[in-house]
Design an enzyme around this catalytic site. Structure first.
Site, short mmCIF file in Angstrom:
data_model
loop_
_atom_site.label_atom_id
_atom_site.label_comp_id
_atom_site.label_asym_id
_atom_site.label_seq_id
_atom_site.Cartn_x
_atom_site.Cartn_y
_atom_site.Cartn_z
N TYR A 212 25.20 39.10 -96.78
CA TYR A 212 24.19 38.84 -95.75
C TYR A 212 22.81 38.53 -96.34
O TYR A 212 21.89 38.18 -95.60
CB TYR A 212 24.04 40.06 -94.84
CG TYR A 212 25.31 40.48 -94.14
CD1 TYR A 212 25.80 39.77 -93.05
CD2 TYR A 212 26.03 41.59 -94.58
CE1 TYR A 212 26.97 40.15 -92.41
CE2 TYR A 212 27.20 41.99 -93.95
CZ TYR A 212 27.66 41.27 -92.87
OH TYR A 212 28.82 41.65 -92.24
N HIS B 98 18.80 36.16 -90.47
CA HIS B 98 18.65 37.48 -89.86
C HIS B 98 18.05 38.49 -90.84
O HIS B 98 17.57 39.55 -90.43
CB HIS B 98 20.02 37.97 -89.39
CG HIS B 98 20.04 38.55 -88.01
ND1 HIS B 98 19.05 38.35 -87.07
CD2 HIS B 98 20.97 39.35 -87.39
CE1 HIS B 98 19.36 38.99 -85.96
NE2 HIS B 98 20.50 39.60 -86.12
N PHE C 252 23.25 48.48 -90.46
CA PHE C 252 23.49 47.17 -89.85
C PHE C 252 22.52 46.99 -88.69
O PHE C 252 22.02 47.96 -88.10
CB PHE C 252 24.95 46.98 -89.44
CG PHE C 252 25.85 46.72 -90.62
CD1 PHE C 252 26.01 45.44 -91.13
CD2 PHE C 252 26.49 47.78 -91.26
CE1 PHE C 252 26.80 45.21 -92.25
CE2 PHE C 252 27.28 47.56 -92.38
CZ PHE C 252 27.44 46.28 -92.87
N ASN D 281 22.40 46.20 -85.56
CA ASN D 281 22.52 46.74 -84.20
C ASN D 281 22.22 48.23 -84.09
O ASN D 281 22.07 48.74 -82.97
CB ASN D 281 23.91 46.46 -83.64
CG ASN D 281 24.16 44.98 -83.43
OD1 ASN D 281 23.32 44.15 -83.75
ND2 ASN D 281 25.32 44.65 -82.89
#
Length: 233
Positions: free
Chosen positions: A14, A19, A64, A66
């Site tokens: 990632y 993001h 993460f 969320n």
């Protein structure tokens, strides 16, 4: 003391995603300002340091995106901080690439990281919105933000990260205008939605004023009788 939070997802896969621009910004701040080594604490990766006499803590939640609020809340409890002491750096699809906006409070606008933070500490924290542009349709947003920045984005991205790092001392003192000015000195104007530096349009040439003047008619010196005779010739 300020808790400066950068949002993203943990792990190498990632690291280059849009993001994760919040993580990228914190890495640049820590490196430029000599912060301490990153340590895993409070469900995140944490680095402590100072901007002059102002102490600050940098936090990258490892929960993460969320569940970012869990890590933020844990760090706040440990350092006995209030929401007003928290500044969150995050990706913003509603801003053109290279645009940076500072705001305090407000909604989460559907950003899952902010949604989680709202749920854990409320909305009264500051945010630094880091523009990454919009893919054009809401259905394409997840794939867009969970994808690496394009090579063409690297120039403006580097400018943004440098600008945020330059302005970081003003985040610690809650001087939003000075922070924004520091960013602006690094980030030049860009064409909306492209992330490319825009070229200033040359000013339109001034209209040339006509120099010629209309010829004035010569005065008619004929008598009334002469004019009448002329009509019947």
């Amino acid at each position: 003391m300020k808790l400066i939070v950068g949002l993203g997802n943990p792990g190498p896969k990632y690291a280059g995603h849009r993001h994760n621009i919040g993580f990228m910004a914190l890495d640049r701040i820590a490196a430029d300002h000599g912060f301490g080594a990153w340590k895993d604490k409070h469900q995140g990766s944490l680095s402590e340091g100072r901007f002059g006499s102002d102490r600050a803590v940098l936090l990258k939640p490892l929960t993460f995106m969320n569940n970012s609020g869990q890590s933020v809340q844990a760090a706040m409890r440990f350092y006995k901080l209030e929401p007003e002491d928290v500044i969150v750096l995050h990706d913003e699809i509603d801003l053109a690439p290279g645009k940076v906006k500072y705001k305090t409070g407000g909604g989460h606008a559907g950003h899952n990281g902010l949604r989680s933070i709202h749920a854990h500490i409320g909305p009264e924290y500051a945010r630094v919105r880091l523009g990454v542009g919009h893919p054009g349709h809401k259905d394409r947003v997840p794939g867009y933000v969970l994808h690496d920045f394009a090579k063409a984005d690297q120039d403006w991205l580097d400018d943004v990260l440098r600008g945020v790092s330059d302005g970081a001392p003003f985040l610690a003192t809650t001087e939003a205008a000075k922070f924004s000015n520091a960013v602006a000195l690094r980030v030049s104007p860009r064409r909306s939605g492209t992330g490319q530096k825009g070229k200033d349009k040359p000013p339109a040439p001034a209209k040339q004023q006509a120099t010629a003047t209309k010829a004035e008619p010569e005065p008619d010196t004929r008598s009334a009788l002469q004019k009448l005779m002329e009509r019947f010739k």
